[in-house]
Design a protein around this motif. Structure first.
Motif: not given
Length: 746
Positions: A59-73
Motif C-alpha cells: 500500500k505504501w507505494t500508492t501513497f503519493e500526494g494524499n494530503g494527510i499529515t501528522g495532525a491526523t495521528i
C-alpha cells in the motif's frame, strides 16, 4: 524530522484493532507524508488480528500526494487520552523572568559530594573604608552611578515572631568616584558617607551601574555583572565549587551569614542578551551543585556590601579577579568541556594492546566506517560505477579490480527518477553477469525533486538508517546537496563534516562522487583533480579517480580487426571445426584478410555469412562507441595501487585484459592553449584525410541498420546534417538519395 514532533510514541495511544480500514490507511498516509518508513507503519499494524504480511509495504507505494499529515495521528492520539507535554505538566505556565530555560547540553562536570571545601579566612586587619573602596574600584568606573542601601524596614516573621529587616530602595545619586573620594576623607566614619545602618541587618549595594534616575532593571546603564549566590551548603564548599567552575568573578564577598556572593562578569550588550547569559550561567551552576535563587537574576539586584558588620559577623571581600578573564573565555571553556570529543589518551597505555582495525569493505582500498570519493569528468559513468559497487558489496564479488566484503548497502539516489534508477540496477546486474541472489542487501532512497542541503539531509538519513545495519552508504551525486561555495575551504569543511556524522552514527562507509575541475587532468595528481577546494582531496580516506584515455585511430583499427578475426573464427568453428583445426594457424587468426579468405571458403550458407557480417558490424560499432579510462588512487589506509586501465561499455566498466591501454599517456596541459592548438594544426591534406576517415567510420558504424541515413551519420559524428552532406560530397565515394547514403560501386 528536525523541529517536528516524534509521532512514533503517539501510535501507542492508537489501537489498530479499533480502526476501520480507511482510518488505518490514514495513519499510513500521515506517516509517509511526515517522512517515516513503511516499516514504522508495519510495526504498529502487526498487533491487529487483520494484519497481513507485506500489505503495508504494498500500500505504501500508492501513497503519493494524499494530503494527510501528522495532525491526523495527533488528533487520534488526543482522542485516546494523549496530552502534549505542556498540557500534562502540572507546573506548566507562561514563562516569567524567574523561570529557567534549561539547555540540552549536560554541563555537569563537578560532583559536590566529592569536592573538598576551600577554607575562607576572615581578615585580621579590618578596614571598612578599604573594603568598600576596593569593591567600588573592582566593579565601577569613576563616572558610574552606584546604588546602595543602608536604611531598612522591619517585618515580623509569622513563624518565629522575630523581626526581619528588609532594604529600602536606597540611594543612587552619586558616582563611584564621588563615593571613593568621600570615603577617603571620612576618617573611618562610613555612616557619614553612606548613612548609618542597623548591625542586625547589614547593608547592600547594587553591582551594576545605574542611570541615576531609579533603581529598577530599566535604570541599569550597563549590564556588566550577575549575582551567583547559594546558601544550601557549607561556605567552604561554595567557595570550592565557584573556583572549580572557573567563573569570571570580579569580586567574591562573604555575606556575613551562610552564603557567598559572587559578582560574575557577563558583559552583555543589552538586556535581552543579559537574560540569555544569566540563563546559561545559572544552568551551569545548578548542574554542578549550586542551588540558586532565581530572584537574583535581576540586573538591579542588591548584593551584600563588604566593610559592614552584620549581627557581629563581617561582610568582607574574599577575593577579586578570579577564574577566567571574561565571559567569552569562560563560555568557550565550558563548551569545550562539554563537547562530545574523546578524551586524550596515552600511547603507552595502548601500545601493547592496540584496537582492531576496521575490517575492509573494498580490499586494499577502503575500510568500513571510512569515506571514499570517486572523482571524474562528466560522462565517465560514475553513477554506473557506484551502482556496480553497490551490487559488488551486496553480492560479495569484485568491483573493478578489487574484492568487496559482502554487506548491506544504502544507495541514496539524488539525480535519477525512480524508474530510471531501478532499471539501471537491473541493467548493471545483467551486464555484470550476476544472478540477483542478494538483492535484499540493497536499499535505495530515491530523493530526486526532494533534495535538501547535506547538513539537513544527514540527520534525516541517520534516523532512517540507524537500525538497518548498513555496511556502506553511497550518495550520488553530491553536487545536489552541496552547501556553500565549493571553492571555500571553510564551507566545504562544514559540508564534508556531514559525511563524518553519517559514518560515525551508522558505523558505515560513506562513498560519494564529485566532478573534475575544468581543463586537462593529465599533469595533475589524482587528489588534485576534483573541482573546488582542496578539502575534497584531504577529507576522504580513499580517492578513486577516473581519467579518460584518448584512443588513437590505430588503437580503434586494431580493436576492430581483433574482434573481426574473433567473429570469423567462432563462425568457422561452428560450421567446420576440423577445417579450422587443420587449416587456420595462429598467424591467420590475427589477420583480417586471411580470416576473411577462410570465411569465404567455409561460410557458404548466405544466412550464416550474413549473421557473421552483422555481428562484426555490431561489434565494430560497440568499439567505436565505448570509451577508455585509467583509474588512479590516493589512499590513507593502504599503499598506493598501480593504475588500472578499463573500458566503459554501457552500462559497466570492464578491466582491460588486452594491455592495449597501458602505454597511452594522459594529456599534459603544461603548454599554453594557444601553443597546444598551434602544435596540433594539420596541413590541408591531413585535415581532408581526417574528414574522410570520419565519414568512413560513421558510415561503418551506422551500417548496423538496413538503411544508412544522413540523420544517423550526423548524430554519430555530432555535427549537422548539412555538414555531413558537404563532407560526403568532398569524400566522393558515396551517393545520397532522399536522405539515404550508399557507397558507390568501384
Amino acid at each position: 524530522m528536525e523541529n517536528k514532533m516524534d509521532l512514533i510514541p503517539l501510535l501507542k495511544y492508537i489501537d489498530p484493532a479499533m480502526l476501520d480500514y480507511q482510518e488505518w490507511l490514514n495513519v499510513g498516509m500521515a506517516l509517509k507524508t511526515e517522512g517515516y518508513t513503511a516499516a514504522d507503519w508495519d510495526s504498529w499494524s502487526v498487533s491487529d488480528s487483520r494484519y497481513k504480511t507485506g500489505e503495508c509495504f504494498k500500500k505504501w507505494t500508492t501513497f503519493e500526494g494524499n494530503g494527510i499529515t501528522g495532525a491526523t495521528i495527533t488528533q487520534m492520539a488526543k482522542d485516546n487520552g494523549w496530552q502534549p507535554k505542556y498540557l500534562s505538566d502540572e507546573n506548566a505556565h507562561e514563562l516569567d523572568w524567574n523561570d529557567e530555560i534549561s539547555a540540552d547540553a549536560d554541563y555537569k562536570f563537578i560532583d559536590k559530594n566529592w569536592i573538598e571545601g576551600k577554607e575562607i579566612v576572615e581578615p585580621v586587619h579590618w578596614n571598612p573604608v578599604s573594603e568598600i573602596t576596593r569593591y567600588l574600584e573592582a566593579l565601577f568606573q569613576s563616572t558610574d552611578n552606584v546604588g546602595y542601601v543602608t536604611e531598612t524596614y522591619a517585618i515580623t516573621d509569622e513563624e518565629t515572631g522575630e523581626s526581619i529587616y528588609k532594604p529600602t530602595k536606597g540611594a543612587s545619586d552619586r558616582t563611584a568616584g564621588q563615593l571613593i573620594e568621600a570615603l577617603n576623607k571620612c576618617e573611618g566614619d562610613i555612616g557619614s558617607v553612606l548613612g548609618d545602618y542597623k548591625e542586625e541587618a547589614g547593608a547592600w549595594i547594587r553591582f551594576n551601574p545605574l542611570d541615576g534616575k531609579g533603581v529598577k532593571n530599566e535604570n541599569v546603564s550597563d549590564f556588566r555583572y550577575a549575582l551567583v549566590e547559594s546558601d544550601n551548603m557549607a561556605i567552604d564548599k561554595q567557595n570550592a565549587i565557584l573556583r572549580e567552575l572557573e567563573l569570571p568573578i570580579a569580586v567574591l564577598v562573604h555575606s556575613g551569614k551562610r552564603s557567598i556572593h559572587a559578582i560574575v562578569r557577563v558583559d552583555a550588550p543589552n538586556y535581552d542578551e543579559y537574560r540569555k547569559r544569566v540563563d546559561y550561567l545559572y544552568n551551569v551552576c545548578k548542574k554542578n551543585g549550586l542551588s540558586l535563587d532565581n530572584q537574583n537574576r535581576n540586573p538591579s539586584r542588591l548584593s551584600r556590601l563588604p566593610g559592614i558588620v552584620r549581627n557581629g559577623k563581617k561582610q568582607f571581600i574574599i577575593d577579586t579577579n578570579i577564574g577566567k578573564a571574561d565571559w567569552e573565555e569562560w563560555h568557550e571553556w565550558i563548551e569545550d568541556l562539554n563537547d562530545d570529543l574523546p578524551d586524550i589518551e596515552s600511547l603507552e597505555d595502548v601500545f601493547e594492546n592496540l584496537p582492531e582495525l576496521s575490517p575492509p569493505i573494498i580490499e586494499g582500498i577502503l575500510r568500513q566506517g571510512h569515506k571514499m570519493l570517486i572523482a571524474g569528468p562528466s560522462k565517465a559513468g560514475k553513477s554506473f560505477s557506484l551502482i556496480a559497487l553497490s551490487i559488488a558489496i551486496a553480492e560479495g564479488v569484485k568491483w573493478l579490480n578489487w574484492q568487496c566484503t559482502q554487506g548491506r548497502v544504502l544507495y541514496v539516489n539524488l539525480e535519477l527518477d525512480r524508474p530510471s534508477a531501478l532499471h539501471r540496477f537491473k541493467d548493471v546486474y545483467q551486464a555484470m553477469g550476476l544472478r540477483p541472489n542478494n538483492i535484499r542487501n540493497i536499499d535505495i532512497w530515491n530523493l530526486r525533486g526532494k533534495v535538501v542541503p547535506m547538513d539537513k539531509l544527514a540527520p534525516k538519513l541517520i534516523r532512517r538508517a540507524q537500525k538497518k545495519g548498513f555496511t556502506a552508504v553511497i550518495i550520488d551525486p553530491i553536487y545536489k546537496v552541496l552547501t556553500g561555495d565549493e571553492n571555500s575551504a571553510e564551507q566545504m569543511a562544514h559540508f564534508t563534516n556531514q559525511f563524518d556524522k553519517v559514518a560515525t552514527e551508522l558505523g558505515a562507509s560513506v562513498i560519494y562522487c564529485h566532478h573534475h575541475s575544468k581543463g586537462g587532468q593529465g599533469g595533475k595528481k589524482s587528489m588534485d583533480r576534483s573541482s573546488g577546494s582542496g578539502v575534497f582531496a584531504r577529507d576522504p580516506d580513499a580517492i578513486i579517480d577516473l581519467v579518460e584515455l584518448e584512443l588513437s585511430e590505430d588503437i580503434l583499427k586494431q580493436q576492430a580487426e581483433k574482434v573481426t578475426c574473433e567473429v570469423y573464427s567462432n563462425a568457422i568453428k561452428q560450421v567446420n571445426f576440423n577445417y579450422f583445426d587443420e587449416n587456420v594457424g595462429p598467424d591467420d587468426e590475427q589477420s583480417v584478410s586471411q580470416m576473411y579468405t577462410h570465411a569465404k571458403r567455409i561460410l557458404t550458407d548466405p544466412a550464416i555469412a550474413a549473421r557473421a557480417e552483422a555481428e562484426i558490424s555490431r561489434a565494430v560499432q560497440t568499439i567505436n562507441m565505448r570509451s577508455a579510462w585509467r583509474v588512479e588512487g590516493t589512499l590513507r589506509e593502504y599503499p598506493k595501487f598501480e593504475a588500472v586501465n578499463m573500458w566503459f561499455q554501457y552500462p559497466v566498466h570492464r578491466i582491460d585484459e588486452t594491455g592495449i591501454l597501458k602505454d597511452i599517456k594522459l594529456d599534459e596541459p603544461s603548454k599554453p592553449s594557444w601553443k597546444q592548438n598551434f602544435d596540433k594544426k594539420k596541413s590541408p591534406e591531413e585535415a581532408k584525410k581526417a574528414r574522410n576517415d570520419a565519414v568512413d567510420a560513421a558510415y561503418e558504424a551506422c551500417s548496423i541498420d538496413e538503411e544508412i541515413t544522413i540523420k544517423a551519420m550526423a548524430e554519430y559524428m555530432g555535427i549537422t546534417e548539412r555538414t555531413v552532406r558537404n563532407r560526403i560530397k568532398e569524400h566522393g565515394e558515396f551517393d545520397i538519395n532522399e536522405g539515404n547514403v550508399t557507397r558507390k560501386e568501384k
